[in-house]
Design a protein around this motif. Structure first.
Motif, mmCIF file in Angstrom:
data_model
loop_
_atom_site.group_PDB
_atom_site.id
_atom_site.type_symbol
_atom_site.label_atom_id
_atom_site.label_comp_id
_atom_site.label_asym_id
_atom_site.label_seq_id
_atom_site.Cartn_x
_atom_site.Cartn_y
_atom_site.Cartn_z
ATOM 1 N N PRO A 233 77.550 10.984 91.117
ATOM 2 C CA PRO A 233 78.132 9.641 91.029
ATOM 3 C C PRO A 233 77.030 8.585 91.186
ATOM 4 N N GLY A 234 77.047 7.578 90.344
ATOM 5 C CA GLY A 234 76.055 6.506 90.433
ATOM 6 C C GLY A 234 74.742 6.832 89.743
ATOM 7 N N GLN A 235 74.624 8.061 89.249
ATOM 8 C CA GLN A 235 73.371 8.460 88.603
ATOM 9 C C GLN A 235 73.576 8.445 87.072
ATOM 10 N N SER A 236 72.536 8.097 86.335
ATOM 11 C CA SER A 236 72.663 8.151 84.879
ATOM 12 C C SER A 236 72.240 9.534 84.395
ATOM 13 N N ILE A 237 72.682 9.869 83.190
ATOM 14 C CA ILE A 237 72.267 11.148 82.599
ATOM 15 C C ILE A 237 70.747 11.149 82.442
ATOM 16 N N ILE A 238 70.198 10.010 82.031
ATOM 17 C CA ILE A 238 68.740 9.905 81.839
ATOM 18 C C ILE A 238 68.008 10.233 83.139
ATOM 19 N N ASP A 239 68.482 9.658 84.239
ATOM 20 C CA ASP A 239 67.798 9.892 85.526
ATOM 21 C C ASP A 239 67.919 11.351 85.959
ATOM 22 N N ALA A 240 69.123 11.915 85.768
ATOM 23 C CA ALA A 240 69.298 13.316 86.162
ATOM 24 C C ALA A 240 68.375 14.217 85.334
ATOM 25 N N CYS A 241 68.243 13.905 84.050
ATOM 26 C CA CYS A 241 67.366 14.720 83.181
ATOM 27 C C CYS A 241 65.907 14.520 83.577
ATOM 28 N N ALA A 242 65.537 13.279 83.913
ATOM 29 C CA ALA A 242 64.139 13.007 84.294
ATOM 30 C C ALA A 242 63.768 13.819 85.531
ATOM 31 N N GLU A 243 64.733 13.924 86.480
ATOM 32 C CA GLU A 243 64.446 14.712 87.695
ATOM 33 C C GLU A 243 64.209 16.171 87.368
ATOM 34 N N ALA A 244 64.822 16.614 86.251
ATOM 35 C CA ALA A 244 64.632 18.016 85.853
ATOM 36 C C ALA A 244 63.432 18.165 84.910
ATOM 37 N N GLY A 245 62.725 17.055 84.681
ATOM 38 C CA GLY A 245 61.499 17.131 83.872
ATOM 39 C C GLY A 245 61.706 16.885 82.392
ATOM 40 N N VAL A 246 62.910 16.409 81.985
ATOM 41 C CA VAL A 246 63.138 16.115 80.560
ATOM 42 C C VAL A 246 63.280 14.603 80.396
ATOM 43 N N THR A 247 62.411 14.031 79.569
ATOM 44 C CA THR A 247 62.439 12.585 79.370
ATOM 45 C C THR A 247 63.239 12.253 78.124
ATOM 46 N N ILE A 248 64.299 11.487 78.318
ATOM 47 C CA ILE A 248 65.057 10.968 77.178
ATOM 48 C C ILE A 248 64.535 9.552 76.940
ATOM 49 N N PRO A 249 64.084 9.234 75.707
ATOM 50 C CA PRO A 249 63.528 7.898 75.473
ATOM 51 C C PRO A 249 64.558 6.822 75.802
ATOM 52 N N ALA A 250 64.109 5.736 76.406
ATOM 53 C CA ALA A 250 65.031 4.665 76.784
ATOM 54 C C ALA A 250 64.310 3.338 76.754
ATOM 55 N N SER A 251 65.091 2.286 76.625
ATOM 56 C CA SER A 251 64.481 0.962 76.596
ATOM 57 C C SER A 251 65.284 -0.012 77.456
ATOM 58 N N CYS A 252 66.535 -0.325 77.050
ATOM 59 C CA CYS A 252 67.285 -1.377 77.750
ATOM 60 C C CYS A 252 67.965 -0.875 79.014
ATOM 61 N N TYR A 253 68.305 0.388 79.082
ATOM 62 C CA TYR A 253 69.044 1.002 80.197
ATOM 63 C C TYR A 253 70.400 0.348 80.431
ATOM 64 N N GLU A 254 70.912 -0.379 79.430
ATOM 65 C CA GLU A 254 72.229 -0.995 79.620
ATOM 66 C C GLU A 254 73.158 -0.796 78.428
ATOM 67 N N GLY A 255 72.798 0.134 77.564
ATOM 68 C CA GLY A 255 73.721 0.498 76.496
ATOM 69 C C GLY A 255 73.744 -0.427 75.301
ATOM 70 N N THR A 256 72.655 -1.169 75.079
ATOM 71 C CA THR A 256 72.666 -2.084 73.926
ATOM 72 C C THR A 256 71.661 -1.715 72.845
ATOM 73 N N CYS A 257 70.590 -0.987 73.163
ATOM 74 C CA CYS A 257 69.506 -0.840 72.178
ATOM 75 C C CYS A 257 69.558 0.453 71.369
ATOM 76 N N GLY A 258 70.141 1.497 71.883
ATOM 77 C CA GLY A 258 70.237 2.750 71.133
ATOM 78 C C GLY A 258 69.056 3.687 71.290
#
Ligand code: FES
Length: 303
Positions: A233-258
């Motif tokens: 709860p409160g964690q993003s999928i991106i953050d959970a994946c980063a902790e496991a060593g997988v980087t998902i590309p991101a920019s806005c972190y608010e659901g607007t850029c894709g």
């Protein structure tokens, strides 16, 4: 760097000697990676086939998060990292177009107009802004007979429903601009059974709200990486994946850029982004990993 209007500059970005830039299509944007790994997205302008330079226009946000301010403080000749163009706002072939823009939202619309003109497709633009001093590209836009510029000071906001009624009822509508402007346009278009392709600068109101039945804790399997992570709860999928060593590309972190768009192989996402179309949401093949969650206990993503 060219001043265009109050707090608006145009930047020409050139690659290092010996490199050429990828081509792009109208509606595409790039990320600028600023010092401190601040990432900001800007729509591309100008000639999509120009491999020697890209152009963007940047409004300095008075109450922004500092990204646009840092860009305005740059000097000609400075180096900035950029990411390759992406397009969540692609122009689809249509019998005619009705473009709407407010303020700096004109930037993705200008290459769309060039494309429509190049293909001989009828179009109309309604461009809304406070005053001539604050609006970018007024000299260029005002030369086009199909373009209508509406200064809200002192005339007030134009009647969007009346503008819609003036265009071809089968025209595809593309719009970019402020939240209030886009919400007003969507409401007016929906009222007459028309849909609007929009690009949002900020999350749509209510977009981030959890759907009824959404899982607070769920697992995500990253198929290609062969890893399973738990999203708390409160964690993003991106953050959970980063902790496991997988980087998902991101920019806005608010659901607007894709930037973080992820292919869903299994499971049902709880979509909380502001850019997927209703049909894309329904198909459940793609999701924004920065904000979206899950309606199923497990999601399988193609990472
Ligand atoms: S990082 Fe921008 S939509 Fe996810």
């Amino acid at each position: 760097m060219t001043p265009l209007a109050e707090r608006v500059i145009e930047l020409e970005l050139r690659p290092p000697a010996g490199f050429s830039l990828p081509e792009w299509a109208p509606g595409a944007h790039i990320d600028l990676v600023l010092p401190g790994d601040i990432v900001r997205s800007y729509s591309l302008l100008g000639d999509p086939t120009d491999r020697a330079a890209w152009r963007i226009a940047v409004l300095r946000e008075v109450e922004g998060r500092g990204g646009s301010d840092a860009i305005h403080r740059m000097k000609a000749g400075d180096t900035v990292r950029v990411r390759s163009p992406r397009n969540n706002f692609a122009l689809k072939l249509a019998p005619s177009y009705h473009f709407f823009a407010s303020g700096i939202g004109i930037t993705p619309i200008l290459p769309m107009i060039d494309a429509a003109r190049g293909q001989g497709i009828p179009w109309r633009l309604d461009y809304v802004g406070r005053s001539k001093a604050k609006l970018a590209y007024v000299p260029r836009v005002s030369q086009l007979p199909e373009a209508h510029i509406h200064f809200t000071c002192p005339a007030g906001r134009p009647d969007i429903a009346a503008l819609l009624a003036e265009s071809d009822p089968n025209a595809a509508i593309y719009a970019c601009g402020s939240q209030g402007f886009l919400l007003g346009l969507e409401a007016a278009a929906n009222a007459v059974g028309r849909s609007v392709q929009t690009e949002w600068f900020a999350p749509k109101p209510g977009a981030r709200q959890a759907a009824d039945g959404a899982f607070e804790t769920f697992t995500v399997r990253l198929e290609r990486s062969n890893i399973e992570v738990t999203v708390l709860p409160g964690q993003s999928i991106i953050d959970a994946c980063a902790e496991a060593g997988v980087t998902i590309p991101a920019s806005c972190y608010e659901g607007t850029c894709g930037s973080c768009l992820s292919t869903v192989l299994e499971g049902v996402p709880d979509h909380r982004d502001s850019f997927l179309s209703p049909s894309e949401r329904k198909a459940n093949c793609l999701m924004a990993a920065c904000v979206s969650k899950s309606m199923s206990g497990r999601l399988v993503l193609d990472w």
